[in-house]
Design a protein around this motif. Structure first.
Motif, PDB file in Angstrom:
ATOM      1  N   ARG A 180       0.834  -1.204   0.000  1.00 46.26           N
ATOM      2  CA  ARG A 180       0.000   0.000   0.000  1.00 46.26           C
ATOM      3  C   ARG A 180       0.872   1.258   0.000  1.00 46.26           C
ATOM      4  O   ARG A 180       1.737   1.416   0.857  1.00 46.26           O
ATOM      5  CB  ARG A 180      -0.928  -0.005   1.202  1.00 46.26           C
ATOM      6  N   PRO A 181       0.650   2.159  -0.950  1.00 44.88           N
ATOM      7  CA  PRO A 181       1.510   3.347  -1.080  1.00 44.88           C
ATOM      8  C   PRO A 181       1.521   4.250   0.151  1.00 44.88           C
ATOM      9  O   PRO A 181       2.569   4.764   0.529  1.00 44.88           O
ATOM     10  CB  PRO A 181       0.922   4.092  -2.280  1.00 44.88           C
ATOM     11  N   ALA A 182       0.367   4.442   0.775  1.00 43.18           N
ATOM     12  CA  ALA A 182       0.313   5.326   1.943  1.00 43.18           C
ATOM     13  C   ALA A 182       1.101   4.735   3.107  1.00 43.18           C
ATOM     14  O   ALA A 182       1.859   5.435   3.793  1.00 43.18           O
ATOM     15  CB  ALA A 182      -1.137   5.570   2.357  1.00 43.18           C
ATOM     16  N   THR A 183       0.939   3.446   3.331  1.00 42.51           N
ATOM     17  CA  THR A 183       1.679   2.767   4.394  1.00 42.51           C
ATOM     18  C   THR A 183       3.171   2.782   4.100  1.00 42.51           C
ATOM     19  O   THR A 183       3.996   3.012   4.993  1.00 42.51           O
ATOM     20  CB  THR A 183       1.185   1.322   4.550  1.00 42.51           C
ATOM     21  N   LYS A 184       3.511   2.550   2.848  1.00 41.17           N
ATOM     22  CA  LYS A 184       4.922   2.549   2.444  1.00 41.17           C
ATOM     23  C   LYS A 184       5.551   3.912   2.707  1.00 41.17           C
ATOM     24  O   LYS A 184       6.647   4.010   3.270  1.00 41.17           O
ATOM     25  CB  LYS A 184       5.038   2.187   0.971  1.00 41.17           C
ATOM     26  N   THR A 185       4.861   4.973   2.323  1.00 48.27           N
ATOM     27  CA  THR A 185       5.380   6.321   2.520  1.00 48.27           C
ATOM     28  C   THR A 185       5.543   6.631   3.996  1.00 48.27           C
ATOM     29  O   THR A 185       6.577   7.170   4.421  1.00 48.27           O
ATOM     30  CB  THR A 185       4.440   7.351   1.865  1.00 48.27           C
ATOM     31  N   LEU A 186       4.545   6.285   4.791  1.00 48.05           N
ATOM     32  CA  LEU A 186       4.609   6.530   6.228  1.00 48.05           C
ATOM     33  C   LEU A 186       5.772   5.771   6.864  1.00 48.05           C
ATOM     34  O   LEU A 186       6.522   6.320   7.680  1.00 48.05           O
ATOM     35  CB  LEU A 186       3.288   6.123   6.894  1.00 48.05           C
ATOM     36  N   LEU A 187       5.952   4.527   6.489  1.00 51.15           N
ATOM     37  CA  LEU A 187       7.038   3.729   7.055  1.00 51.15           C
ATOM     38  C   LEU A 187       8.408   4.233   6.603  1.00 51.15           C
ATOM     39  O   LEU A 187       9.373   4.196   7.390  1.00 51.15           O
ATOM     40  CB  LEU A 187       6.865   2.256   6.677  1.00 51.15           C
ATOM     41  N   LEU A 188       8.519   4.691   5.373  1.00 54.00           N
ATOM     42  CA  LEU A 188       9.793   5.237   4.904  1.00 54.00           C
ATOM     43  C   LEU A 188      10.159   6.512   5.658  1.00 54.00           C
ATOM     44  O   LEU A 188      11.324   6.720   6.030  1.00 54.00           O
ATOM     45  CB  LEU A 188       9.747   5.495   3.401  1.00 54.00           C
ATOM     46  N   ILE A 189       9.168   7.348   5.915  1.00 55.52           N
ATOM     47  CA  ILE A 189       9.409   8.568   6.694  1.00 55.52           C
ATOM     48  C   ILE A 189       9.778   8.215   8.132  1.00 55.52           C
ATOM     49  O   ILE A 189      10.734   8.763   8.697  1.00 55.52           O
ATOM     50  CB  ILE A 189       8.177   9.494   6.635  1.00 55.52           C
ATOM     51  N   ALA A 190       9.039   7.288   8.723  1.00 56.80           N
ATOM     52  CA  ALA A 190       9.335   6.866  10.093  1.00 56.80           C
ATOM     53  C   ALA A 190      10.724   6.238  10.186  1.00 56.80           C
ATOM     54  O   ALA A 190      11.461   6.487  11.151  1.00 56.80           O
ATOM     55  CB  ALA A 190       8.273   5.881  10.573  1.00 56.80           C
ATOM     56  N   ASN A 191      11.098   5.448   9.207  1.00 58.32           N
ATOM     57  CA  ASN A 191      12.420   4.824   9.178  1.00 58.32           C
ATOM     58  C   ASN A 191      13.517   5.882   9.188  1.00 58.32           C
ATOM     59  O   ASN A 191      14.485   5.771   9.940  1.00 58.32           O
ATOM     60  CB  ASN A 191      12.542   3.934   7.939  1.00 58.32           C
ATOM     61  N   THR A 192      13.348   6.910   8.381  1.00 55.85           N
ATOM     62  CA  THR A 192      14.345   7.980   8.325  1.00 55.85           C
ATOM     63  C   THR A 192      14.455   8.692   9.662  1.00 55.85           C
ATOM     64  O   THR A 192      15.563   8.916  10.174  1.00 55.85           O
ATOM     65  CB  THR A 192      13.987   8.982   7.212  1.00 55.85           C
ATOM     66  N   PHE A 193      13.319   9.036  10.268  1.00 54.48           N
ATOM     67  CA  PHE A 193      13.351   9.759  11.532  1.00 54.48           C
ATOM     68  C   PHE A 193      13.875   8.903  12.679  1.00 54.48           C
ATOM     69  O   PHE A 193      14.619   9.402  13.531  1.00 54.48           O
ATOM     70  CB  PHE A 193      11.961  10.322  11.867  1.00 54.48           C
ATOM     71  N   VAL A 194      13.512   7.648  12.716  1.00 60.28           N
ATOM     72  CA  VAL A 194      13.991   6.770  13.790  1.00 60.28           C
ATOM     73  C   VAL A 194      15.506   6.584  13.688  1.00 60.28           C
ATOM     74  O   VAL A 194      16.224   6.685  14.681  1.00 60.28           O
ATOM     75  CB  VAL A 194      13.255   5.410  13.770  1.00 60.28           C
ATOM     76  N   CYS A 195      15.993   6.334  12.491  1.00 63.63           N
ATOM     77  CA  CYS A 195      17.441   6.151  12.318  1.00 63.63           C
ATOM     78  C   CYS A 195      18.202   7.438  12.607  1.00 63.63           C
ATOM     79  O   CYS A 195      19.252   7.410  13.257  1.00 63.63           O
ATOM     80  CB  CYS A 195      17.757   5.636  10.920  1.00 63.63           C
ATOM     81  N   ALA A 196      17.697   8.561  12.151  1.00 63.64           N
ATOM     82  CA  ALA A 196      18.361   9.837  12.405  1.00 63.64           C
ATOM     83  C   ALA A 196      18.336  10.177  13.890  1.00 63.64           C
ATOM     84  O   ALA A 196      19.343  10.634  14.445  1.00 63.64           O
ATOM     85  CB  ALA A 196      17.694  10.949  11.600  1.00 63.64           C
ATOM     86  N   GLY A 197      17.209   9.932  14.536  1.00 61.96           N
ATOM     87  CA  GLY A 197      17.117  10.208  15.970  1.00 61.96           C
ATOM     88  C   GLY A 197      18.021   9.313  16.799  1.00 61.96           C
ATOM     89  O   GLY A 197      18.700   9.779  17.727  1.00 61.96           O
ATOM     90  N   ALA A 198      18.051   8.039  16.465  1.00 65.32           N
ATOM     91  CA  ALA A 198      18.916   7.113  17.194  1.00 65.32           C
ATOM     92  C   ALA A 198      20.386   7.443  16.962  1.00 65.32           C
ATOM     93  O   ALA A 198      21.201   7.374  17.892  1.00 65.32           O
ATOM     94  CB  ALA A 198      18.614   5.680  16.780  1.00 65.32           C
ATOM     95  N   ALA A 199      20.737   7.824  15.751  1.00 67.29           N
ATOM     96  CA  ALA A 199      22.120   8.202  15.462  1.00 67.29           C
ATOM     97  C   ALA A 199      22.504   9.462  16.231  1.00 67.29           C
ATOM     98  O   ALA A 199      23.593   9.532  16.816  1.00 67.29           O
ATOM     99  CB  ALA A 199      22.313   8.416  13.968  1.00 67.29           C
ATOM    100  N   ALA A 200      21.622  10.443  16.243  1.00 66.68           N
ATOM    101  CA  ALA A 200      21.904  11.681  16.968  1.00 66.68           C
ATOM    102  C   ALA A 200      22.052  11.417  18.472  1.00 66.68           C
ATOM    103  O   ALA A 200      22.964  11.951  19.114  1.00 66.68           O
ATOM    104  CB  ALA A 200      20.793  12.700  16.720  1.00 66.68           C
ATOM    105  N   LEU A 201      21.175  10.604  19.021  1.00 62.72           N
ATOM    106  CA  LEU A 201      21.260  10.273  20.440  1.00 62.72           C
ATOM    107  C   LEU A 201      22.562   9.544  20.756  1.00 62.72           C
ATOM    108  O   LEU A 201      23.221   9.829  21.763  1.00 62.72           O
ATOM    109  CB  LEU A 201      20.059   9.414  20.840  1.00 62.72           C
ATOM    110  N   THR A 202      22.962   8.632  19.899  1.00 62.83           N
ATOM    111  CA  THR A 202      24.201   7.899  20.111  1.00 62.83           C
ATOM    112  C   THR A 202      25.405   8.822  20.034  1.00 62.83           C
ATOM    113  O   THR A 202      26.326   8.722  20.851  1.00 62.83           O
ATOM    114  CB  THR A 202      24.327   6.760  19.090  1.00 62.83           C
ATOM    115  N   VAL A 203      25.422   9.740  19.083  1.00 65.45           N
ATOM    116  CA  VAL A 203      26.532  10.687  18.960  1.00 65.45           C
ATOM    117  C   VAL A 203      26.613  11.570  20.203  1.00 65.45           C
ATOM    118  O   VAL A 203      27.700  11.800  20.752  1.00 65.45           O
ATOM    119  CB  VAL A 203      26.389  11.530  17.678  1.00 65.45           C
TER     120      VAL A 203
END
Length: 92
Positions: free
Chosen positions: A56-79
């Motif tokens: 589903r395109p809407a779910t895919k888009t939401l998950l791709l955005i969430a993936n980016t934010f989760v990875c960026a947030g976890a990386a920032a917290l780790t740094v």
């Protein structure tokens, strides 16, 4: 190879040895770069899984955005945590 070097540097040093290792500016920079590379790799891997298995395109888009934010947030917290350890050890 970097993981083996880190393991060899920390072997036998215990907690105090790990803190002393992380207090070195070069070692802290290597740890930050390794962390950033790891989270970037995780983001790309999850993006591939999401694109391949979510129909589903809407779910895919939401998950791709969430993936980016989760990875960026976890990386920032780790740094921030690595820098906090590096500067805290040097201050004491």
């Amino acid at each position: 190879p970097v993981g083996r070097l880190v393991g060899l540097a920390l072997a036998g040093g215990g907690y105090a040895g790990a803190l002393a290792w992380a207090a070195s500016p070069v070692d802290a920079a290597v740890l930050v770069l390794l962390t950033l590379a790891g989270f970037y790799h995780a983001r790309i891997g999850m993006r591939t899984i999401i694109e391949d298995y979510i129909a589903r395109p809407a779910t895919k888009t939401l998950l791709l955005i969430a993936n980016t934010f989760v990875c960026a947030g976890a990386a920032a917290l780790t740094v921030v945590c690595v820098l906090k350890v590096a500067f805290a050890v040097g201050a004491s």
